[in-house]
Design a protein around this motif. Structure first.
Motif, mmCIF file in Angstrom:
data_model
loop_
_atom_site.group_PDB
_atom_site.id
_atom_site.type_symbol
_atom_site.label_atom_id
_atom_site.label_comp_id
_atom_site.label_asym_id
_atom_site.label_seq_id
_atom_site.Cartn_x
_atom_site.Cartn_y
_atom_site.Cartn_z
ATOM 1 N N TYR A 47 32.613 41.985 40.978
ATOM 2 C CA TYR A 47 33.670 41.175 41.570
ATOM 3 C C TYR A 47 34.656 42.085 42.296
ATOM 4 C CZ TYR A 47 31.730 37.612 38.532
ATOM 5 O OH TYR A 47 30.859 36.753 37.917
ATOM 6 N N LEU A 48 34.981 41.691 43.533
ATOM 7 C CA LEU A 48 35.985 42.412 44.314
ATOM 8 C C LEU A 48 37.269 41.606 44.292
ATOM 9 C CD1 LEU A 48 36.784 44.712 46.288
ATOM 10 C CD2 LEU A 48 35.928 43.252 48.151
ATOM 11 N N THR A 49 38.359 42.227 43.799
ATOM 12 C CA THR A 49 39.630 41.520 43.665
ATOM 13 C C THR A 49 40.444 41.579 44.956
ATOM 14 O OG1 THR A 49 40.953 43.413 42.938
ATOM 15 C CG2 THR A 49 39.652 42.257 41.257
ATOM 16 N N LYS A 50 41.491 40.777 44.969
ATOM 17 C CA LYS A 50 42.386 40.734 46.122
ATOM 18 C C LYS A 50 43.086 42.068 46.325
ATOM 19 C CE LYS A 50 45.632 37.467 48.196
ATOM 20 N NZ LYS A 50 46.344 36.187 47.979
ATOM 21 N N THR B 296 35.303 50.246 49.272
ATOM 22 C CA THR B 296 34.144 50.046 48.405
ATOM 23 C C THR B 296 32.989 51.000 48.689
ATOM 24 O OG1 THR B 296 33.090 48.432 49.867
ATOM 25 C CG2 THR B 296 34.657 47.578 48.233
ATOM 26 N N GLY B 297 32.859 51.439 49.945
ATOM 27 C CA GLY B 297 31.639 52.130 50.337
ATOM 28 C C GLY B 297 30.536 51.115 50.597
ATOM 29 N N PRO B 298 29.461 51.494 51.298
ATOM 30 C CA PRO B 298 28.366 50.562 51.617
ATOM 31 C C PRO B 298 27.399 50.428 50.444
ATOM 32 C CG PRO B 298 27.949 52.677 52.624
ATOM 33 C CD PRO B 298 29.271 52.810 51.953
ATOM 34 N N VAL B 299 27.759 49.554 49.477
ATOM 35 C CA VAL B 299 26.978 49.480 48.244
ATOM 36 C C VAL B 299 26.446 48.075 47.931
ATOM 37 C CG1 VAL B 299 28.202 51.436 47.213
ATOM 38 C CG2 VAL B 299 29.074 49.106 46.873
ATOM 39 N N PHE B 300 26.881 47.056 48.638
ATOM 40 C CA PHE B 300 26.549 45.684 48.260
ATOM 41 C C PHE B 300 25.308 45.179 48.997
ATOM 42 C CE2 PHE B 300 31.158 46.079 47.543
ATOM 43 C CZ PHE B 300 31.153 45.893 46.167
ATOM 44 N N ASP B 301 24.567 44.279 48.300
ATOM 45 C CA ASP B 301 23.289 43.801 48.823
ATOM 46 C C ASP B 301 23.474 42.856 50.019
ATOM 47 O OD1 ASP B 301 22.236 45.222 46.725
ATOM 48 O OD2 ASP B 301 21.979 43.464 45.434
ATOM 49 N N ARG B 302 24.526 42.061 50.017
ATOM 50 C CA ARG B 302 24.801 41.145 51.123
ATOM 51 C C ARG B 302 26.304 40.898 51.184
ATOM 52 N NH1 ARG B 302 21.827 37.961 47.617
ATOM 53 N NH2 ARG B 302 20.068 38.077 49.073
ATOM 54 N N GLY C 151 41.607 44.863 45.990
ATOM 55 C CA GLY C 151 40.631 45.841 46.446
ATOM 56 C C GLY C 151 39.954 46.590 45.320
ATOM 57 N N LYS C 152 39.995 46.067 44.094
ATOM 58 C CA LYS C 152 39.379 46.703 42.937
ATOM 59 C C LYS C 152 38.026 46.038 42.628
ATOM 60 C CE LYS C 152 43.043 49.257 42.316
ATOM 61 N NZ LYS C 152 43.027 50.719 42.601
ATOM 62 N N ILE C 153 37.072 46.823 42.140
ATOM 63 C CA ILE C 153 35.760 46.291 41.761
ATOM 64 C C ILE C 153 35.718 46.154 40.240
ATOM 65 C CG2 ILE C 153 33.282 46.687 41.760
ATOM 66 C CD1 ILE C 153 33.605 48.242 44.345
ATOM 67 N N ARG C 154 35.398 44.943 39.773
ATOM 68 C CA ARG C 154 35.345 44.670 38.334
ATOM 69 C C ARG C 154 33.982 44.103 37.974
ATOM 70 N NH1 ARG C 154 41.152 41.662 37.081
ATOM 71 N NH2 ARG C 154 42.512 43.435 37.604
ATOM 72 N N LYS C 155 33.642 44.239 36.675
ATOM 73 C CA LYS C 155 32.411 43.643 36.195
ATOM 74 C C LYS C 155 32.624 42.230 35.662
ATOM 75 C CE LYS C 155 30.125 47.994 34.907
ATOM 76 N NZ LYS C 155 29.485 48.765 33.818
ATOM 77 N N LYS C 156 33.896 41.920 35.326
ATOM 78 C CA LYS C 156 34.213 40.581 34.796
ATOM 79 C C LYS C 156 34.778 39.701 35.904
ATOM 80 C CE LYS C 156 35.081 41.997 30.014
ATOM 81 N NZ LYS C 156 36.071 41.972 28.898
ATOM 82 N N ASN C 157 34.451 38.411 35.799
ATOM 83 C CA ASN C 157 34.958 37.436 36.765
ATOM 84 C C ASN C 157 36.467 37.343 36.647
ATOM 85 O OD1 ASN C 157 35.479 35.269 38.444
ATOM 86 N ND2 ASN C 157 33.666 34.132 37.784
ATOM 87 N N CYS C 158 37.172 37.472 37.751
ATOM 88 C CA CYS C 158 38.641 37.442 37.716
ATOM 89 C C CYS C 158 39.203 36.119 38.187
ATOM 90 C CB CYS C 158 39.209 38.577 38.565
ATOM 91 S SG CYS C 158 38.535 38.636 40.247
ATOM 92 N N PHE D 224 35.689 37.215 52.329
ATOM 93 C CA PHE D 224 36.822 37.187 51.414
ATOM 94 C C PHE D 224 37.985 36.524 52.142
ATOM 95 C CE2 PHE D 224 38.394 39.631 47.528
ATOM 96 C CZ PHE D 224 39.474 38.789 47.343
ATOM 97 N N TYR D 225 38.235 35.253 51.828
ATOM 98 C CA TYR D 225 39.335 34.547 52.464
ATOM 99 C C TYR D 225 40.659 34.939 51.820
ATOM 100 C CZ TYR D 225 35.837 31.650 54.726
ATOM 101 O OH TYR D 225 34.780 31.212 55.492
ATOM 102 N N ALA D 226 41.735 34.811 52.570
ATOM 103 C CA ALA D 226 43.050 35.217 52.070
ATOM 104 C C ALA D 226 43.465 34.423 50.832
ATOM 105 C CB ALA D 226 44.092 35.054 53.173
ATOM 106 N N SER D 227 42.923 33.227 50.661
ATOM 107 C CA SER D 227 43.264 32.390 49.506
ATOM 108 C C SER D 227 42.463 32.751 48.255
ATOM 109 C CB SER D 227 43.037 30.916 49.854
ATOM 110 O OG SER D 227 41.681 30.693 50.222
ATOM 111 N N ASP D 228 41.428 33.584 48.400
ATOM 112 C CA ASP D 228 40.591 33.951 47.250
ATOM 113 C C ASP D 228 41.305 34.957 46.349
ATOM 114 O OD1 ASP D 228 38.441 32.360 47.967
ATOM 115 O OD2 ASP D 228 37.530 33.935 49.208
ATOM 116 N N VAL D 229 41.067 34.820 45.025
ATOM 117 C CA VAL D 229 41.541 35.815 44.064
ATOM 118 C C VAL D 229 40.551 36.961 43.999
ATOM 119 C CG1 VAL D 229 42.144 36.235 41.641
ATOM 120 C CG2 VAL D 229 42.770 34.071 42.737
ATOM 121 N N CYS D 230 39.263 36.615 44.026
ATOM 122 C CA CYS D 230 38.217 37.615 44.067
ATOM 123 C C CYS D 230 36.938 36.960 44.596
ATOM 124 C CB CYS D 230 37.968 38.232 42.689
ATOM 125 S SG CYS D 230 37.280 37.066 41.480
ATOM 126 N N ILE D 231 35.956 37.773 44.904
ATOM 127 C CA ILE D 231 34.667 37.247 45.348
ATOM 128 C C ILE D 231 33.554 37.895 44.528
ATOM 129 C CG2 ILE D 231 35.354 36.661 47.704
ATOM 130 C CD1 ILE D 231 34.148 39.330 48.616
#
Length: 333
Positions: free
Chosen positions: A320-323, A293-299, A325-332, A303-310
């Motif tokens: 949203y960061l997916t399982k 991702t690079g250091p881009v997030f505010d906080r 490792g992709k960054i999306r704008k829509k909730n997954c 990310f738990y192994a059971s999560d689909v995304c955070i």
């Protein structure tokens, strides 16, 4: 060489004898199967195993010891009175003396089996830990021999080894052979083996060693920590940067200002400290150590192994960061 102490009380052999518990007005005692009273029913509890030579009785939270003729061998004064390890002739005892809590390992006469002047520190199985004139020692409670002589500032039982310290320097001694496994040259820091590895400190620098004494991570770092299984190590260098190392000693992430080391999570997150006046930024690396991702997030968000995304924030924008490792704008989710 194992040094023998004074002769220990011999093990007592006795044929198993069975009694039945009797009760009268809420108090308990023992009788044989012909009905003969062995212990009158006047105690809060009665503890007896057929292979033990004596009977322990309790009255209002205090314990004593008697024989089968109802003769007291030890008075009812002990807050705890337990058969020591697998012996039937000695007891671990706790009691009050001059207002202070005392512990000892005693015979049925109340005499201590410990060396003169020894203070009981505790025991693990048959190993009795004592302190004699300010020095720690270990005694074999079955044979009455010193496992470790009273020359150490501290002794700690750790699986098949002892962690011992002397004059501020520590190492490991094998329990079976009593040979030095790791020389007493390391700093007095509490440590233990996990996954065949141990974190040690030498001349103020941390490193990792295996059970054969091979250095896995060299002793050149400010601090090393790990999770509960010593499979991933968080290493801090002299520049106060942190990176993750494998159990084989291989660095697999870049150096960051901070990075998590919990392998139960899907990704590791890290913190990149900003120039003066700016805010911290956070990023994520995958299990291989790749920065995804690079250091881009505010906080950070775990990310738990059971999560689909955070859900994350980047300059106030929701992403949203997916399982995968992709960054999306829509909730997954």
């Amino acid at each position: 060489m194992i040094e023998e102490l004074d002769e220990m009380p011999p093990q007592q052999l006795q044929l198993e004898v069975y009694y039945k518990l009797i009760e009268e007005k809420g108090k308990f005692g023992l009788a044989d199967y012909d009905g003969k009273i062995v212990v009158p029913a006047q105690y809060t509890s009665v503890e007896y195993k057929g292979y033990e030579p004596y009977i322990r009785v309790e009255l209002d939270g205090k314990f004593g010891l008697m024989d089968t003729e109802h003769k007291f061998l030890l008075p009812i004064r002990y807050s705890k009175l337990e058969v020591f390890f697998q012996r039937t002739d000695v007891y671990y005892a706790e009691y009050q003396e001059e207002g202070k809590r005392k512990t000892d390992i005693i015979t049925e006469t109340g005499s201590s089996i410990l060396p003169a002047g020894a203070v009981l520190q505790g025991y693990h199985g048959a190993e009795i830990m004592v302190n004699i004139n300010g020095k720690d020692a270990l005694i074999d409670g079955e044979s009455g021999t010193y496992l470790l002589k009273p020359i150490y500032d501290s002794v700690d039982s750790q699986g098949p080894r002892y962690w011992v310290c002397q004059n501020g320097k520590c190492g490991f001694i094998d329990k079976k052979t009593h040979e030095v496994l790791v020389p007493l040259i390391y700093d007095d820091k509490y440590t233990y083996f996990r996954n065949g590895l141990v974190i040690l400190v030498l001349k103020g620098k941390a490193g990792v060693m295996d059970e054969q004494g091979k250095i896995v991570i060299p002793f050149e770092y400010e601090k090393i920590s790990s999770g509960s299984d010593n499979k991933i190590f968080n290493v801090r260098n002299t520049s106060q940067k942190e990176a993750l190392f494998t159990a084989e000693g291989k660095q697999f992430t870049a150096w960051y200002d901070y990075i998590t080391d919990d392998i139960s999570k899907q990704f590791y997150y890290y913190r990149q400290d900003p120039p003066s006046g700016d805010v911290y930024k956070f990023g994520y690396v995958d299990k291989s150590g790749k920065d995804i991702t690079g250091p881009v997030f505010d906080r950070p968000v775990i990310f738990y192994a059971s999560d689909v995304c955070i859900e994350l924030k980047k300059n106030g924008q929701t992403l949203y960061l997916t399982k995968e490792g992709k960054i999306r704008k829509k909730n997954c989710k």
